[in-house]
Design an enzyme around this catalytic site. Structure first.
Site, PDB file in Angstrom:
ATOM      1  N   ASP A 319      -3.571  -0.052   1.308  1.00 43.31           N
ATOM      2  CA  ASP A 319      -2.946   1.416   1.063  1.00 43.31           C
ATOM      3  C   ASP A 319      -3.844   1.924   1.230  1.00 43.31           C
ATOM      4  O   ASP A 319      -4.846   1.786   1.003  1.00 43.31           O
ATOM      5  CB  ASP A 319      -1.714   2.164   0.351  1.00 43.31           C
ATOM      6  CG  ASP A 319      -0.630   2.133   1.074  1.00 43.31           C
ATOM      7  OD1 ASP A 319      -0.823   3.727   1.604  1.00 43.31           O
ATOM      8  OD2 ASP A 319       0.365   2.666   0.171  1.00 43.31           O
ATOM      9  N   GLU A 515       5.358  11.562  -1.036  1.00 39.95           N
ATOM     10  CA  GLU A 515       4.636  10.128  -2.046  1.00 39.95           C
ATOM     11  C   GLU A 515       3.707  11.385  -3.077  1.00 39.95           C
ATOM     12  O   GLU A 515       3.218  11.842  -2.628  1.00 39.95           O
ATOM     13  CB  GLU A 515       3.949   9.642  -1.856  1.00 39.95           C
ATOM     14  CG  GLU A 515       2.923   9.688  -1.121  1.00 39.95           C
ATOM     15  CD  GLU A 515       2.504   8.633   0.254  1.00 39.95           C
ATOM     16  OE1 GLU A 515       2.231   7.540  -1.059  1.00 39.95           O
ATOM     17  OE2 GLU A 515       1.807   8.561   1.261  1.00 39.95           O
TER      18      GLU A 515
END
Length: 638
Positions: A319, A515
């Protein structure tokens, strides 16, 4: 939802809804299962890959393991450094133009492809372009946006999910892109997590069914022009972190990790998903106390379990700069992560430093050449299976076609199926056409609130209605159903004579987040959005039925709001098709959705029984009274 509730859901003891069959029962697993993928190895392809790898230099191999952000790389960089992949993160567009047109997207993709085809490599290797198309092609102005996953989970319809996966893939192909970072397969245990809306359900087996359906629709076997590479994310346990903290620590036992959080991966891997994205989160085995650390450095779960026991033969992508969180690592330098099983490094801005540092690591022996060869083999395997060799992006049948960006009828149907009716006392719904309606609430005519995070920008903020040229707000849908002359809109409801109307519709809810920024300490909605309570107080108790539509990325403690409403609808984050909401409010369709998460009776989800349990949902065909609910003051959660 507690761990015991998850186990009950896993064993099929909780029915999702009387209208829908419960998920199939499953025997608890005692070890990680081997998953037979729908996409099989091809001996001739493997031989071809081995030959290409044998002819590559070390720097060429590391280049293939590199993923750079489009705003930080040029076609010449691609050509000179053999870069294997690019991505556009949330809020990144060609040439950083928010309103970039289809031709801009396709032209940039062609430019990257052409650069990869003019390197000095013996065999030219095309690149993969990845994008976060998590509820439709969210970064592209004018694309249809579907309900976020939490809403789709309430529909309990895997076939619908497959159709949405296929439609999203076509939209992505229209821009010349060939890889999507979806589906998210988190099983969410604490709705305070800011990514709750990216999870389909608290039922692990529904996540499994949806993961398989989504990958099948989006990726299939790459036989269709609209297929793209799919990604199972975020491996593993991201939805089970302590107190719902993003990028936090999952403290499940290994048995719970495999039986609860692994289910979505079993479905996706079985459907042939070709890439897996590692999670920012960490794992500490709750049974043994062993700390495995950050997932990006966990050799056991990445290599021994995923690639070994489960048999995954695609590649693992990191990520965004996640390896920088490992002890001793930098965003661009982390031999531990590569040795643990990361095959392609998402190193958006410092990709050049990554290449140099990793070449040096191999030359020093910090990373064995065998690990590099394995990573590159996996990357080439996915590229060949995806049939991107010899396939210039603009040559795709959907490239540059505006029609491929649109799936409005499908999205409208998805909205209508995902709505959950929590309360309908006095048969306040359905509304009658021609009724005089007062519409209130900040979200009635706000497409940014309606679509949520991962929409045009990363957090879904800084967007205006004008950024959604092919969309209908809920207010637009109400006007279309009731007749524009019969509808009055007042955002705060102040000073309006409610008695002049037949009914009031209040559209309220959360504002966009993604997020980390979306994490909350408490699920009490009013404590964060007091304006929603105020607007309901302005119109409630005036002799006219009040229908509240709540847009949210999670289930919320809202007893005070529900008590001020005659009817209460959980719409979650419906996307661009507001008429899907009004189709149901006005009775053209019945409510079909039921909760895929518990609805809390407290701001602290683990401290009380749910107000409405997973599987709850009223309808016109199956009504039920709710009455007054107890209201408690917000408390600090333990």
């Amino acid at each position: 939802m507690s761990k015991s509730s998850f186990r009950r859901a896993l064993l099929g003891s909780i029915s999702l809804c009387l209208l829908f069959a419960p998920m199939t029962r499953a025997e608890p697993l005692n070890d990680w299962p081997h998953i037979d993928s729908a996409i099989k190895r091809d001996a001739a392809m493997e031989a071809k890959i081995a030959k290409i790898v044998s002819q590559m230099t070390l720097r060429q191999k590391i280049g293939q393991m590199t993923q750079a952000e489009i705003k930080a790389v040029t076609p010449e960089d691609i050509r000179k450094n053999y870069i294997g992949s690019v991505l556009n993160g949330g809020g990144s567009w060609p040439y950083m133009m928010k309103h970039a047109g289809l031709n801009d997207w396709v032209s940039m993709s062609d430019g990257f492809y052409d650069a990869a085809m003019t390197t000095d490599m013996k065999t030219k290797i095309p690149l993969l372009w990845g994008t976060d198309a998590v509820h439709g092609h969210g970064n592209v102005i004018g694309a249809t946006l579907f309900p976020h996953n939490i809403g789709l989970g309430a529909a309990h319809d895997p076939e619908l999910i497959g159709e949405i996966g296929a439609a999203t893939a076509k939209a992505v192909r229209a821009t010349g892109i060939n890889w999507v970072f979806a589906p998210t397969l988190a099983v969410v245990e604490d709705q305070r997590w800011g990514r709750t809306y990216e999870g389909f359900s608290a039922d692990p087996l529904e996540v499994k069914a949806y993961g398989a359906a989504y990958v099948t629709g989006m990726q299939g076997d790459f036989s269709k022009a609209g297929n793209v590479v799919a990604t199972a994310k975020h491996y593993i346990g991201d939805g089970g972190t302590h107190n719902g903290k993003d990028q936090g620590v999952n403290m499940s036992s290994e048995a719970d990790l495999m039986n609860i959080h692994g289910q979505g991966y079993y479905g996706a891997l079985g459907a042939g998903v070709q890439t897996v994205m590692a999670s920012y989160s960490s794992w500490t085995d709750g049974a043994t106390g062993k700390d495995y650390g950050k997932m990006h450095g966990d050799t056991y779960l990445l290599t021994d379990v995923l690639k070994g026991k489960m048999g995954f033969d695609g590649f693992v992508i990191s990520d965004w700069n996640a390896v920088g969180q490992l002890p001793g690592c930098l965003n661009y330098h982390c031999p531990q992560a590569i040795n643990a099983g990361i095959d392609m490094m998402m190193v958006p801005l410092e990709w050049d430093k990554f290449i140099d540092a990793t070449v040096a690591d191999v030359e020093s022996g910090a990373i064995p050449m065998s690990r590099i060869d394995d990573a590159v083999t996996r990357i080439l395997r996915v590229k060949m299976r995806a049939k991107i060799f010899g396939a210039r992006p603009s040559d795709n049948a959907y490239a540059g076609k505006m029609s491929a960006l649109q799936a409005r009828d499908l999205a409208r149907r998805a909205v209508s199926e995902s709505l959950v009716l929590l309360k309908n006392d006095g048969n306040a719904l359905p509304l009658k056409k021609g009724a005089k309606i007062l519409v209130v609430g900040k979200s009635a005519d706000n497409l940014g609130n309606q679509t949520g995070g991962w929409t045009i920008t990363w957090q879904g903020t800084d967007n205006a209605n004008s950024d959604f040229p092919n969309a209908d707000s809920i207010l637009a849908g109400i006007r279309a159903e009731a007749g524009a002359g019969n509808v009055t809109y007042s955002a705060d409801g102040a000073g309006v004579d409610v008695g002049q109307y037949d009914a009031v519709i209040a559209v309220i809810g959360e504002t966009p987040y993604a997020e980390t920024a979306g994490d909350v300490a408490n699920l009490a909605h009013t404590s964060r959005y007091p304006e929603d309570l105020k607007v309901l107080q302005a119109v409630s108790g005036k002799g006219r039925p009040v229908i509240t539509v709540l847009e949210s990325g999670r289930t919320l403690y809202a007893n005070d709001l529900i008590n001020l409403s005659d009817a209460f609808v959980a719409a979650f984050l419906p996307g661009t098709e507001g008429k899907g909401v009004t189709d149901v409010l006005f009775g053209e369709k019945d409510f079909r959705g039921t909760l895929s998460f518990d609805w809390p009776s407290s701001g602290c989800p683990a401290e009380a029984k749910p107000q409405f349990a997973l599987g709850y949902g009223l309808s016109y065909a199956k009504p039920g009274a709710v009455g007054a609910l107890p209201v408690t003051a917000p408390v600090e959660c333990k």
